[in-house]
Write a protein that holds these residues in place. Sequence first.
Motif, PDB file in Angstrom:
ATOM      1  N   CYS A  81       0.784  -1.237   0.046  1.00  0.00           N
ATOM      2  CA  CYS A  81       0.014   0.144   0.105  1.00  0.00           C
ATOM      3  C   CYS A  81       0.828   1.354  -0.145  1.00  0.00           C
ATOM      4  CB  CYS A  81      -1.050   0.178   1.169  1.00  0.00           C
ATOM      5  SG  CYS A  81      -2.307   1.129   1.044  1.00  0.00           S
ATOM      6  N   VAL A  82       0.825   2.008   1.005  1.00  0.00           N
ATOM      7  CA  VAL A  82       1.674   3.456   1.015  1.00  0.00           C
ATOM      8  C   VAL A  82       3.007   2.901   1.144  1.00  0.00           C
ATOM      9  CG1 VAL A  82       2.027   5.655   1.927  1.00  0.00           C
ATOM     10  CG2 VAL A  82      -0.152   4.517   1.881  1.00  0.00           C
ATOM     11  N   GLY A  83       3.403   1.666   1.734  1.00  0.00           N
ATOM     12  CA  GLY A  83       4.837   1.073   1.707  1.00  0.00           C
ATOM     13  C   GLY A  83       5.220   0.925   0.291  1.00  0.00           C
ATOM     14  N   MET A  84       4.423   0.774  -0.542  1.00  0.00           N
ATOM     15  CA  MET A  84       4.838   0.477  -1.890  1.00  0.00           C
ATOM     16  C   MET A  84       5.152   1.985  -2.497  1.00  0.00           C
ATOM     17  SD  MET A  84       2.550  -0.538  -5.412  1.00  0.00           S
ATOM     18  CE  MET A  84       2.493   0.152  -6.870  1.00  0.00           C
ATOM     19  N   GLN A  85       4.100   2.768  -2.182  1.00  0.00           N
ATOM     20  CA  GLN A  85       4.124   3.996  -2.914  1.00  0.00           C
ATOM     21  C   GLN A  85       5.563   4.812  -2.455  1.00  0.00           C
ATOM     22  OE1 GLN A  85       0.693   6.365  -1.892  1.00  0.00           O
ATOM     23  NE2 GLN A  85      -0.626   4.986  -3.073  1.00  0.00           N
ATOM     24  N   VAL A  86       5.737   4.597  -1.344  1.00  0.00           N
ATOM     25  CA  VAL A  86       7.016   5.444  -0.858  1.00  0.00           C
ATOM     26  C   VAL A  86       8.214   4.935  -1.394  1.00  0.00           C
ATOM     27  CG1 VAL A  86       6.119   6.149   1.522  1.00  0.00           C
ATOM     28  CG2 VAL A  86       7.489   3.894   1.277  1.00  0.00           C
ATOM     29  N   LEU A  87       8.472   3.657  -1.968  1.00  0.00           N
ATOM     30  CA  LEU A  87       9.577   3.355  -2.854  1.00  0.00           C
ATOM     31  C   LEU A  87       9.662   4.156  -4.165  1.00  0.00           C
ATOM     32  CD1 LEU A  87       8.793  -0.378  -2.526  1.00  0.00           C
ATOM     33  CD2 LEU A  87      10.336   0.719  -1.264  1.00  0.00           C
ATOM     34  N   PHE A  88       8.709   5.072  -4.455  1.00  0.00           N
ATOM     35  CA  PHE A  88       8.957   5.719  -5.820  1.00  0.00           C
ATOM     36  C   PHE A  88       9.666   7.107  -5.469  1.00  0.00           C
ATOM     37  CE2 PHE A  88       5.681   2.483  -6.557  1.00  0.00           C
ATOM     38  CZ  PHE A  88       6.013   2.092  -7.939  1.00  0.00           C
ATOM     39  N   GLY A  89       9.921   7.857  -6.541  1.00  0.00           N
ATOM     40  CA  GLY A  89      10.643   8.978  -6.483  1.00  0.00           C
ATOM     41  C   GLY A  89       9.954  10.077  -5.659  1.00  0.00           C
ATOM     42  N   GLU A  90       8.782  10.300  -5.887  1.00  0.00           N
ATOM     43  CA  GLU A  90       8.097  11.435  -5.143  1.00  0.00           C
ATOM     44  C   GLU A  90       6.383  10.942  -5.344  1.00  0.00           C
ATOM     45  OE1 GLU A  90       9.817  12.803  -7.711  1.00  0.00           O
ATOM     46  OE2 GLU A  90       8.734  12.139  -9.218  1.00  0.00           O
ATOM     47  N   GLY A  91       5.883  11.762  -4.328  1.00  0.00           N
ATOM     48  CA  GLY A  91       4.369  11.446  -4.118  1.00  0.00           C
ATOM     49  C   GLY A  91       3.617  13.127  -3.866  1.00  0.00           C
ATOM     50  N   VAL A  92       2.717  13.131  -4.672  1.00  0.00           N
ATOM     51  CA  VAL A  92       2.027  14.497  -4.600  1.00  0.00           C
ATOM     52  C   VAL A  92       0.731  14.058  -3.972  1.00  0.00           C
ATOM     53  CG1 VAL A  92       1.221  16.517  -6.000  1.00  0.00           C
ATOM     54  CG2 VAL A  92       3.215  14.981  -6.643  1.00  0.00           C
ATOM     55  N   GLY A 173      13.687  -6.935  -9.901  1.00  0.00           N
ATOM     56  CA  GLY A 173      14.709  -7.351  -8.918  1.00  0.00           C
ATOM     57  C   GLY A 173      14.526  -7.782  -7.714  1.00  0.00           C
ATOM     58  N   LEU A 174      15.095  -7.184  -6.707  1.00  0.00           N
ATOM     59  CA  LEU A 174      14.804  -7.273  -5.289  1.00  0.00           C
ATOM     60  C   LEU A 174      13.589  -6.975  -4.790  1.00  0.00           C
ATOM     61  CD1 LEU A 174      18.461  -6.792  -4.259  1.00  0.00           C
ATOM     62  CD2 LEU A 174      17.472  -8.851  -4.221  1.00  0.00           C
ATOM     63  N   VAL A 175      13.039  -5.941  -5.394  1.00  0.00           N
ATOM     64  CA  VAL A 175      11.823  -5.273  -4.916  1.00  0.00           C
ATOM     65  C   VAL A 175      10.582  -5.729  -5.624  1.00  0.00           C
ATOM     66  CG1 VAL A 175      10.966  -2.719  -4.678  1.00  0.00           C
ATOM     67  CG2 VAL A 175      13.401  -3.087  -4.786  1.00  0.00           C
ATOM     68  N   SER A 176       9.809  -5.822  -4.576  1.00  0.00           N
ATOM     69  CA  SER A 176       8.372  -6.438  -4.866  1.00  0.00           C
ATOM     70  C   SER A 176       7.479  -5.366  -4.080  1.00  0.00           C
ATOM     71  CB  SER A 176       8.297  -7.944  -4.583  1.00  0.00           C
ATOM     72  OG  SER A 176       8.905  -8.915  -5.319  1.00  0.00           O
ATOM     73  N   ALA A 177       6.327  -5.139  -4.873  1.00  0.00           N
ATOM     74  CA  ALA A 177       5.457  -4.125  -4.161  1.00  0.00           C
ATOM     75  C   ALA A 177       3.853  -4.499  -4.493  1.00  0.00           C
ATOM     76  CB  ALA A 177       5.911  -2.768  -4.262  1.00  0.00           C
ATOM     77  N   THR A 178       3.111  -4.248  -3.721  1.00  0.00           N
ATOM     78  CA  THR A 178       1.355  -4.183  -4.027  1.00  0.00           C
ATOM     79  C   THR A 178       0.941  -3.115  -3.701  1.00  0.00           C
ATOM     80  OG1 THR A 178       0.762  -5.474  -1.903  1.00  0.00           O
ATOM     81  CG2 THR A 178       1.590  -6.768  -3.801  1.00  0.00           C
ATOM     82  N   GLN A 179      -0.034  -2.519  -4.324  1.00  0.00           N
ATOM     83  CA  GLN A 179      -0.869  -1.513  -3.925  1.00  0.00           C
ATOM     84  C   GLN A 179      -1.960  -1.845  -3.075  1.00  0.00           C
ATOM     85  OE1 GLN A 179      -0.914   2.239  -4.343  1.00  0.00           O
ATOM     86  NE2 GLN A 179      -2.233   1.609  -2.664  1.00  0.00           N
ATOM     87  N   PHE A 180      -2.293  -2.914  -3.509  1.00  0.00           N
ATOM     88  CA  PHE A 180      -3.649  -3.422  -2.350  1.00  0.00           C
ATOM     89  C   PHE A 180      -2.875  -4.241  -1.268  1.00  0.00           C
ATOM     90  CE2 PHE A 180      -2.131  -6.799  -5.967  1.00  0.00           C
ATOM     91  CZ  PHE A 180      -1.543  -7.815  -4.975  1.00  0.00           C
ATOM     92  N   HIS A 181      -3.769  -4.807  -0.269  1.00  0.00           N
ATOM     93  CA  HIS A 181      -3.374  -5.378   0.726  1.00  0.00           C
ATOM     94  C   HIS A 181      -3.589  -6.799   0.847  1.00  0.00           C
ATOM     95  CE1 HIS A 181      -3.110  -1.717   3.545  1.00  0.00           C
ATOM     96  NE2 HIS A 181      -3.950  -1.147   2.860  1.00  0.00           N
ATOM     97  N   PRO A 182      -2.297  -7.616   0.671  1.00  0.00           N
ATOM     98  CA  PRO A 182      -2.308  -9.065   0.653  1.00  0.00           C
ATOM     99  C   PRO A 182      -2.857  -9.592   2.012  1.00  0.00           C
ATOM    100  CG  PRO A 182      -0.205  -8.284   0.516  1.00  0.00           C
ATOM    101  CD  PRO A 182      -0.970  -6.975   0.381  1.00  0.00           C
ATOM    102  N   GLU A 183      -2.484  -8.847   3.262  1.00  0.00           N
ATOM    103  CA  GLU A 183      -2.618  -9.453   4.313  1.00  0.00           C
ATOM    104  C   GLU A 183      -4.334  -9.275   4.641  1.00  0.00           C
ATOM    105  OE1 GLU A 183      -2.327  -4.892   5.231  1.00  0.00           O
ATOM    106  OE2 GLU A 183      -1.574  -6.290   3.826  1.00  0.00           O
ATOM    107  N   LYS A 184      -5.142  -8.305   4.006  1.00  0.00           N
ATOM    108  CA  LYS A 184      -6.271  -8.466   4.103  1.00  0.00           C
ATOM    109  C   LYS A 184      -7.192  -9.013   2.879  1.00  0.00           C
ATOM    110  CE  LYS A 184      -6.339  -3.893   6.419  1.00  0.00           C
ATOM    111  NZ  LYS A 184      -6.901  -2.551   6.367  1.00  0.00           N
TER     112      LYS A 184
END
Length: 200
Positions: A81-92, A173-184
């Motif tokens: 979720c936002v843990g995915m988003q913060v991996l990117f360059g910027e957020g607006v 590569g080493l980085v995986s990310a999901t916008q959805f919540h797999p834990e939910k």
Amino acid sequence: MKRVVVLDYGSGNLRSAQRAFERVGAEVSVTSDAHAAVEADGLVVPGVGAFAACMTGLAAIDGAAIVAQRLAALRPLLGICVGMQVLFGEGVEHGVETDGLSVLPGRVEALRAPIRPHMGWNTVQMCAGSKLFAGMAADTRFYFVHSYAVHHTSGLVSTTVHGEPFVSAVEDGLVSATQFHPEKSGDAGATLLENWLGAL
């Protein structure tokens, strides 16, 4: 048994993430300890709420250094979720631009959709060659809660449509990310977490 650290920086569904990984057989700790986070087999970066607030929380535990050290040591991480988003360059958000961790190229912007947040179950257009979605049917649904999204990035990109297409998962590569919540996301989320653990 794979050792997973859920990074505690004051944001995210920490206990639900912990339980979800324990369900699929991982040894899980929830901590902000840098050594544990760097040395674990897998690091999970959770996140809910505002991009800027999450970056502030990460800065307080030197999260950028933790992520950089893991990647330098060739150890994988998973953003949720936002843990995915913060991996990117910027957020607006609300016209305010905040620097992200710049692990992945891309910009987090408001989702152009008639209804926000995008909340509930939705399908994912799974990219060919995905390890996260291995063995899953095309109509598998995952649980989303978000108003912001990334539209373009590198790596293996899976997408979802809510008003417009957006990046719902990325594997680079080493980085995986999901916008959805797999834990939910019930059994589907458990399968995805199992797939990620199996690739560690």
